[in-house]
Design a protein around this motif. Structure first.
Motif, short mmCIF file in Angstrom:
data_model
loop_
_atom_site.label_atom_id
_atom_site.label_comp_id
_atom_site.label_asym_id
_atom_site.label_seq_id
_atom_site.Cartn_x
_atom_site.Cartn_y
_atom_site.Cartn_z
N THR A 23 0.80 -1.22 0.00
CA THR A 23 0.00 0.00 0.00
C THR A 23 0.83 1.28 0.00
O THR A 23 0.29 2.37 0.11
CB THR A 23 -0.94 0.01 1.22
N ASP A 24 2.15 1.14 -0.14
CA ASP A 24 2.98 2.35 -0.25
C ASP A 24 2.66 3.11 -1.52
O ASP A 24 2.73 4.36 -1.55
CB ASP A 24 4.46 1.97 -0.23
N HIS A 25 2.32 2.39 -2.57
CA HIS A 25 2.08 3.03 -3.87
C HIS A 25 0.70 2.69 -4.45
O HIS A 25 0.34 3.21 -5.51
CB HIS A 25 3.17 2.64 -4.87
N THR A 26 -0.05 1.83 -3.78
CA THR A 26 -1.37 1.44 -4.24
C THR A 26 -2.34 1.49 -3.07
O THR A 26 -2.07 0.90 -2.03
CB THR A 26 -1.37 0.00 -4.80
N PRO A 27 -3.46 2.21 -3.20
CA PRO A 27 -4.43 2.21 -2.10
C PRO A 27 -4.98 0.80 -1.89
O PRO A 27 -5.18 0.06 -2.86
CB PRO A 27 -5.51 3.19 -2.56
N LYS A 28 -5.22 0.45 -0.65
CA LYS A 28 -5.64 -0.91 -0.32
C LYS A 28 -6.84 -1.39 -1.13
O LYS A 28 -6.86 -2.53 -1.61
CB LYS A 28 -5.93 -1.00 1.18
N PRO A 29 -7.87 -0.57 -1.36
CA PRO A 29 -9.02 -1.06 -2.13
C PRO A 29 -8.72 -1.35 -3.60
O PRO A 29 -9.54 -1.95 -4.28
CB PRO A 29 -10.04 0.08 -2.01
N LEU A 30 -7.56 -0.92 -4.08
CA LEU A 30 -7.17 -1.24 -5.46
C LEU A 30 -6.29 -2.48 -5.56
O LEU A 30 -5.92 -2.89 -6.66
CB LEU A 30 -6.46 -0.05 -6.12
N LEU A 31 -5.95 -3.09 -4.43
CA LEU A 31 -5.24 -4.36 -4.47
C LEU A 31 -6.15 -5.41 -5.11
O LEU A 31 -7.36 -5.41 -4.89
CB LEU A 31 -4.82 -4.78 -3.06
N ARG A 32 -5.56 -6.30 -5.87
CA ARG A 32 -6.36 -7.17 -6.73
C ARG A 32 -6.60 -8.56 -6.15
O ARG A 32 -5.71 -9.15 -5.55
CB ARG A 32 -5.72 -7.28 -8.12
N VAL A 33 -7.81 -9.04 -6.38
CA VAL A 33 -8.21 -10.40 -6.08
C VAL A 33 -8.84 -10.98 -7.35
O VAL A 33 -9.75 -10.37 -7.92
CB VAL A 33 -9.22 -10.45 -4.91
N ALA A 34 -8.32 -12.11 -7.80
CA ALA A 34 -8.82 -12.73 -9.03
C ALA A 34 -8.82 -11.74 -10.19
O ALA A 34 -9.74 -11.70 -11.01
CB ALA A 34 -10.21 -13.31 -8.81
N GLY A 35 -7.78 -10.91 -10.25
CA GLY A 35 -7.59 -10.02 -11.40
C GLY A 35 -8.27 -8.68 -11.32
O GLY A 35 -8.03 -7.82 -12.18
N LEU A 36 -9.12 -8.45 -10.31
CA LEU A 36 -9.83 -7.18 -10.19
C LEU A 36 -9.57 -6.55 -8.83
O LEU A 36 -9.40 -7.27 -7.83
CB LEU A 36 -11.34 -7.39 -10.34
N PRO A 37 -9.56 -5.22 -8.75
CA PRO A 37 -9.43 -4.56 -7.44
C PRO A 37 -10.57 -4.96 -6.50
O PRO A 37 -11.70 -5.19 -6.94
CB PRO A 37 -9.50 -3.07 -7.78
N LEU A 38 -10.26 -5.03 -5.21
CA LEU A 38 -11.29 -5.33 -4.22
C LEU A 38 -12.50 -4.42 -4.40
O LEU A 38 -13.65 -4.86 -4.35
CB LEU A 38 -10.72 -5.14 -2.81
N LEU A 39 -12.24 -3.15 -4.61
CA LEU A 39 -13.32 -2.17 -4.74
C LEU A 39 -14.19 -2.45 -5.95
O LEU A 39 -15.41 -2.26 -5.93
CB LEU A 39 -12.72 -0.76 -4.81
N GLU A 40 -13.60 -2.94 -7.02
CA GLU A 40 -14.37 -3.24 -8.22
C GLU A 40 -15.31 -4.42 -7.97
O GLU A 40 -16.45 -4.44 -8.46
CB GLU A 40 -13.45 -3.53 -9.40
N HIS A 41 -14.85 -5.41 -7.22
CA HIS A 41 -15.73 -6.53 -6.87
C HIS A 41 -16.97 -6.02 -6.14
O HIS A 41 -18.10 -6.45 -6.41
CB HIS A 41 -15.00 -7.54 -5.99
N HIS A 42 -16.77 -5.10 -5.18
CA HIS A 42 -17.91 -4.55 -4.45
C HIS A 42 -18.88 -3.83 -5.39
O HIS A 42 -20.10 -3.99 -5.27
CB HIS A 42 -17.44 -3.57 -3.37
N ILE A 43 -18.34 -3.02 -6.28
CA ILE A 43 -19.20 -2.28 -7.20
C ILE A 43 -19.99 -3.24 -8.08
O ILE A 43 -21.21 -3.06 -8.28
CB ILE A 43 -18.35 -1.31 -8.05
#
Length: 240
Positions: A23-43
């Motif tokens: 998370t030094d260079h990437t906000p935590k919600p943009l870390l990827r799970v199964a190829g997509l950011p966590l936040l995108e899965h929620h959306i």
């Protein structure tokens, strides 16, 4: 509540200290799970349930989130951002975003979790008289074996007694503006407000036994990715 009338706020302002150096260079919600950011899965999950009016609070590396999701049109959503100069914690962030959420109950989703909860259930949930919030509770993860609260036979949240085992708050729930009544703006955690609602018997909940993970460390992120990826790519109806 009629489907589609609920707004939702996704909490994405945290720094993610335990996820460093990721998370030094990437906000935590943009870390990827199964190829997509966590936040995108929620959306994707929210939109599929008919919940398209979204608010996202942002702080740490906020512009990356804004640049990635923009207006939300690509996902069939309408996204408004609630910027915080510094993270205001959960209750503080929600309180600041209240003018964007309106006067009706709204859904809250922690941006740093994974859950396959059917959000459509919340769009039709009738808040009971006196109920100011309704949480989703899950089984306790290995890193939190005692849990947060207990759930009584009437669906009310109760204090976890010393030495007992309860359930864990999943980071998902419906909240009403009344839950935050009397709160002052600023950096405010959620737990004191939950405890106050428990004391007044105004906090309800439901149990969910599906897939949930608190993505709190790089190791948990990797384990979740390995768990979710096969199921995601095997889904014939996946929009991606």
């Amino acid at each position: 509540m009629e489907q589609g009338t609920l707004k939702a706020i996704i909490l994405a302002a945290g720094v993610g200290e335990r996820m460093r150096p990721l998370t030094d260079h990437t906000p935590k919600p943009l870390l990827r799970v199964a190829g997509l950011p966590l936040l995108e899965h929620h959306i994707l999950h929210l939109v599929s349930a008919g919940i398209t009016e979204l608010v996202i609070n942002v702080s740490h590396l906020a512009q990356q989130i804004v640049d990635y999701f923009g207006s939300g049109e690509r996902w069939g959503a309408s996204i408004t951002y609630s910027p915080e100069e510094e993270p205001l914690e959960t209750a503080g962030g929600i309180y600041q975003a209240m003018p964007l959420l309106g006067n009706a109950p709204f859904i809250v989703v922690n941006g740093d979790i994974w859950i396959d909860f059917p959000f459509a259930q919340l769009t039709t949930y009738p808040m009971r008289p006196g109920e100011t919030a309704h949480l989703v509770m899950v089984d306790n993860p290995s890193q939190h074996p005692q849990g947060d609260f207990t759930l009584d036979d009437e669906g009310l949240v109760r204090v976890l007694e010393p030495g007992s085992t309860g359930l864990t708050y999943a980071g998902v729930g419906i909240y009403t503006p009344a839950f935050f009544a009397g709160m002052a703006p600023g950096k405010v955690p959620l737990r004191p407000l939950l405890d106050a609602a428990i004391s007044s018997s105004s906090l309800g909940a439901r149990y969910f036994d599906g897939l949930w993970a608190d993505v709190g460390t790089p190791e948990r992120l990797q384990a979740l990715d390995e768990q979710v990826k096969p199921a995601r790519w095997n889904r014939c109806d996946d929009p991606r």
